[in-house]
Design a protein around this motif. Sequence first.
Motif, mmCIF file in Angstrom:
data_model
loop_
_atom_site.group_PDB
_atom_site.id
_atom_site.type_symbol
_atom_site.label_atom_id
_atom_site.label_comp_id
_atom_site.label_asym_id
_atom_site.label_seq_id
_atom_site.Cartn_x
_atom_site.Cartn_y
_atom_site.Cartn_z
ATOM 1 N N THR A 2 45.135 31.113 35.832
ATOM 2 C CA THR A 2 46.177 32.047 35.390
ATOM 3 C C THR A 2 47.027 31.393 34.293
ATOM 4 N N ALA A 3 47.733 32.251 33.554
ATOM 5 C CA ALA A 3 48.588 31.741 32.470
ATOM 6 C C ALA A 3 49.681 30.831 33.031
ATOM 7 N N LEU A 6 48.225 27.534 33.857
ATOM 8 C CA LEU A 6 47.938 26.853 32.582
ATOM 9 C C LEU A 6 49.232 26.295 31.981
ATOM 10 N N TYR A 7 50.309 27.096 32.074
ATOM 11 C CA TYR A 7 51.612 26.634 31.566
ATOM 12 C C TYR A 7 52.033 25.361 32.297
ATOM 13 N N LEU A 31 40.936 19.994 31.796
ATOM 14 C CA LEU A 31 40.260 21.270 31.517
ATOM 15 C C LEU A 31 38.752 21.129 31.347
ATOM 16 N N GLY A 65 44.843 27.048 24.835
ATOM 17 C CA GLY A 65 45.294 28.100 25.754
ATOM 18 C C GLY A 65 44.597 29.419 25.453
ATOM 19 N N HIS A 66 44.422 29.717 24.149
ATOM 20 C CA HIS A 66 43.741 30.952 23.761
ATOM 21 C C HIS A 66 42.278 30.920 24.182
ATOM 22 N N VAL A 68 40.993 29.317 26.665
ATOM 23 C CA VAL A 68 40.854 29.316 28.127
ATOM 24 C C VAL A 68 41.257 30.669 28.732
ATOM 25 N N ALA A 69 42.353 31.241 28.249
ATOM 26 C CA ALA A 69 42.876 32.445 28.926
ATOM 27 C C ALA A 69 43.352 33.518 27.957
ATOM 28 N N GLY A 73 47.199 32.820 27.651
ATOM 29 C CA GLY A 73 47.000 31.363 27.623
ATOM 30 C C GLY A 73 47.672 30.747 26.408
ATOM 31 N N ALA A 76 51.262 30.624 27.034
ATOM 32 C CA ALA A 76 51.558 29.511 27.952
ATOM 33 C C ALA A 76 51.634 28.201 27.159
#
Lengths: 168, 239
Positions: A2-3, A6-7, A31, A65-66, A68-69, A73, A76
């Motif tokens: 989840t974002a 991830l954050y 990751l 982040g982009h 991954v989610a 993401g 985050a």
Amino acid sequence: MTALALYWLFLRVVLLSFSGFATVPLLRESLVLDHGILTDTQLNDAIAISQSSPGPLGLYVVVVGHFVAGLPGALAGVMALATPAVLATPISRLLLRGNAGTLQGACSGIVIASCGLMVITGIRLAPQAAVTPWHAVLIIVGAVLLALTKITPVWIIAAAAVLGLVLR
Amino acid sequence: MWFLICLVCSAKPFDGCHHILNAEPPGLAGTDSGRASRGAAAQPRPVSILIFVETRVASSDMDGPAHSRSALGAFLRASSLHIGAAAATASLREELVRDHGLTPQDVDAAYAVSRVTPGTNLLALYALLGHRLGGWTLAVKAIAVGSLVPASVAVLIAILYSRSTSPIIADVMAWARAGGVAVFLGAAIRLLRPQLADHPRVGAVFAFAAILAAWLLPVNLCAVLVIAGTAGAIWLRPR
């Protein structure tokens, strides 16, 4: 992932680093190796893309982040980069209270260890990026140029892109 | 415009007020060093303390909306028109010194502090300078424009790249990937060199130990950094 998770992961990593790329070893461990939700190639892509866009070097976290989610993401990643910056003012006050020596020593220790981890991570990322011997030559020459001269990183990426157009 | 005033009597220090040199910085109130400083009241304060006092006063003096917008524009230009921290810092320094009443020393002091705060140094610099010019409001806005605008550009490039099926883009990206690894390795050496110059022997031991730990031992890398930080507080603190 989840974002929010991830954050939290990004924030933990960013809080333990003192320069943009010092987060790469920790993010790769988490990751790529532990969760398996990012590949070394995507990590390399994120670094290359962040070098081609304005802003600080650590921005590659947003691209990770982009990858991954998606957009949550990426958001985050932005939040994780922005959060520690808010601490800068309280830390500046702490420095003026007389703990500067201890803090400076701790920072130096973390920076030096980060550099060691970055070298190891760079060596582990290199095989994914050196798809031909010429790519390997670029990696070595680029790293030496950057280490020994004051050239800015964007020129290395620009030269790499031009080589990609010319040598295809 | 802003100026230094005395925290005790609100007069300008060169208009007959003598408190400024004896004023205790807010961070030292009630501490041992604060009490020690009262004992040596006649001694001039170091420049950094004066800068700090100046910052607190300047923050409240710079809250005008037009000035805040103008300063925010400087942060926006620095973050969106320059790649990497060095170029952005140089541009920001020039603009803030020219148009916003800061001295080059003010920007350099903020830069030095930003280097020892965790996270992205450039955003920490924006926060410090934003706080100095317009308090927490401008600090938060500066962080927002400094991160959101370039992040949007990076995500846009990432989206375009992910959707591209062009072999030309794929070839260029393959070379850019190699360039990215070169930059990453070069950045590690660039970052390490000044540290080794300051701590030649102990620094080399730290770097070697971190490399060995990451290479040979099944340890968590966060733990390596926490141990390095603790050991650094003991063995790398300035004497």
